[in-house]
Design a protein around this motif. Structure first.
Motif, PDB file in Angstrom:
ATOM      1  N   UNK A 204       0.744  -1.282   0.090  1.00 39.75           N
ATOM      2  CA  UNK A 204       0.080  -0.057  -0.129  1.00 39.75           C
ATOM      3  C   UNK A 204       0.920   1.168   0.014  1.00 39.75           C
ATOM      4  N   UNK A 205       2.030   1.182  -0.819  1.00 39.82           N
ATOM      5  CA  UNK A 205       2.666   2.439  -0.930  1.00 39.82           C
ATOM      6  C   UNK A 205       3.412   2.625  -2.297  1.00 39.82           C
ATOM      7  N   UNK A 206       2.468   3.548  -3.125  1.00 34.67           N
ATOM      8  CA  UNK A 206       2.681   3.273  -4.618  1.00 34.67           C
ATOM      9  C   UNK A 206       2.238   4.663  -5.251  1.00 34.67           C
ATOM     10  N   UNK A 207       2.528   4.878  -6.414  1.00 39.79           N
ATOM     11  CA  UNK A 207       2.020   5.705  -7.524  1.00 39.79           C
ATOM     12  C   UNK A 207       1.672   4.773  -8.788  1.00 39.79           C
ATOM     13  N   UNK A 208       0.412   4.778  -9.367  1.00 36.36           N
ATOM     14  CA  UNK A 208       0.247   3.923 -10.572  1.00 36.36           C
ATOM     15  C   UNK A 208      -0.641   4.881 -11.774  1.00 36.36           C
ATOM     16  N   UNK A 209       0.027   4.550 -12.792  1.00 36.78           N
ATOM     17  CA  UNK A 209      -1.052   5.015 -14.020  1.00 36.78           C
ATOM     18  C   UNK A 209      -1.573   3.600 -14.504  1.00 36.78           C
ATOM     19  N   UNK A 210      -2.868   3.535 -14.628  1.00 32.03           N
ATOM     20  CA  UNK A 210      -3.310   2.283 -15.089  1.00 32.03           C
ATOM     21  C   UNK A 210      -4.633   2.232 -16.130  1.00 32.03           C
ATOM     22  N   UNK A 211      -4.769   1.450 -17.011  1.00 30.32           N
ATOM     23  CA  UNK A 211      -5.835   1.162 -17.538  1.00 30.32           C
ATOM     24  C   UNK A 211      -6.932   0.402 -16.923  1.00 30.32           C
ATOM     25  N   UNK A 212      -8.192   0.782 -16.724  1.00 28.25           N
ATOM     26  CA  UNK A 212      -9.243   0.225 -16.003  1.00 28.25           C
ATOM     27  C   UNK A 212      -9.933  -0.822 -16.936  1.00 28.25           C
ATOM     28  N   UNK A 213     -10.774  -1.790 -16.320  1.00 27.50           N
ATOM     29  CA  UNK A 213     -11.327  -2.754 -17.108  1.00 27.50           C
ATOM     30  C   UNK A 213     -12.745  -2.112 -17.584  1.00 27.50           C
ATOM     31  N   UNK A 214     -13.106  -0.918 -16.956  1.00 22.24           N
ATOM     32  CA  UNK A 214     -14.126  -0.346 -17.141  1.00 22.24           C
ATOM     33  C   UNK A 214     -13.912   0.873 -18.585  1.00 22.24           C
ATOM     34  N   UNK A 215     -12.826   0.827 -19.125  1.00 22.28           N
ATOM     35  CA  UNK A 215     -12.241   1.556 -20.169  1.00 22.28           C
ATOM     36  C   UNK A 215     -11.856   2.828 -19.664  1.00 22.28           C
ATOM     37  N   UNK A 216     -11.696   3.085 -18.510  1.00 25.90           N
ATOM     38  CA  UNK A 216     -11.032   4.592 -18.049  1.00 25.90           C
ATOM     39  C   UNK A 216      -9.824   4.483 -17.781  1.00 25.90           C
ATOM     40  N   UNK A 217      -8.869   5.537 -17.481  1.00 25.22           N
ATOM     41  CA  UNK A 217      -7.727   5.583 -17.011  1.00 25.22           C
ATOM     42  C   UNK A 217      -7.477   6.256 -15.702  1.00 25.22           C
ATOM     43  N   UNK A 218      -6.799   5.638 -15.037  1.00 25.75           N
ATOM     44  CA  UNK A 218      -6.642   6.076 -13.514  1.00 25.75           C
ATOM     45  C   UNK A 218      -5.267   6.386 -13.144  1.00 25.75           C
ATOM     46  N   UNK A 219      -5.254   7.236 -12.164  1.00 25.70           N
ATOM     47  CA  UNK A 219      -3.933   7.525 -11.677  1.00 25.70           C
ATOM     48  C   UNK A 219      -4.184   7.574 -10.094  1.00 25.70           C
TER      49      UNK A 219
END
Length: 178
Positions: free
Chosen positions: A55-70
């Motif tokens: 639980x210590x991180x920074x991430x850029x990801x593609x979600x299965x919902x088709x969105x982008x998350x930081x």
């Protein structure tokens, strides 16, 4: 978009650990990527600055919902999600910024989603940088995609600078001193 590095879970997981230390572990910063994802059924990581400590991180990801998350966490997690969605097998530009207390996620130069009051401090235990997967003790959330470009800035880019990237401006020309 020209040829890129292919990351595929079907071909032995060519995602990679880029280093045994985090490229960035505090605000402000920006991560942006051009990527052509396959049909992603679960979440997949584009870039992560991570810690061996949970639980210590920074991430850029593609979600299965088709969105982008930081997202980021230093015990408590915070996440901003784009307001627009991407389609499989098409080139998309994903970006995320973190400026003091606000995460912002972008898809194709717009679709900005934000979260305020994200009190994520410097993550002093950040010790890994990876692309195409999350790296704790073992790789997880691998991506099946083609990467065109992945770039990191030590500052939060503006909405206009994110739009410049989406329109094809080379990352080295957008805030070159960062």
């Amino acid at each position: 978009m020209g040829a890129g590095r292919t990351f595929s879970t079907a071909v032995g997981g060519h995602s990679c650990l880029l280093g045994s230390r985090a490229v960035w572990n505090r605000a402000p910063f920006t991560v942006a990527a051009w990527v052509r994802p396959a049909n992603v059924t679960g979440g997949c990581i584009l870039a992560a600055f991570d810690s061996s400590v949970a639980n210590k991180y920074f991430r850029l990801e593609l979600k299965s919902t088709g969105t982008v998350a930081i997202s980021g966490a230093n015990t408590t997690a915070f996440e901003a999600v784009s307001t627009t969605t991407w389609s499989s097998n098409t080139w998309v530009h994903a970006a995320g910024t973190f400026a003091s207390s606000t995460f912002s996620a972008y898809l194709n130069g717009g679709g900005k989603g934000t979260t305020g009051s994200a009190s994520v401090p410097t993550i002093t235990t950040a010790d890994k940088t990876s692309a195409g997967r999350l790296q704790h003790s073992a790789p997880t959330l691998p991506i099946s995609a083609v990467f065109g470009t992945l770039a990191v800035w030590n500052g939060a880019l503006t909405d206009e600078e994110i739009l410049q990237l989406e329109r094809g401006e080379h990352p080295k020309r957008v805030r070159p001193n960062h």
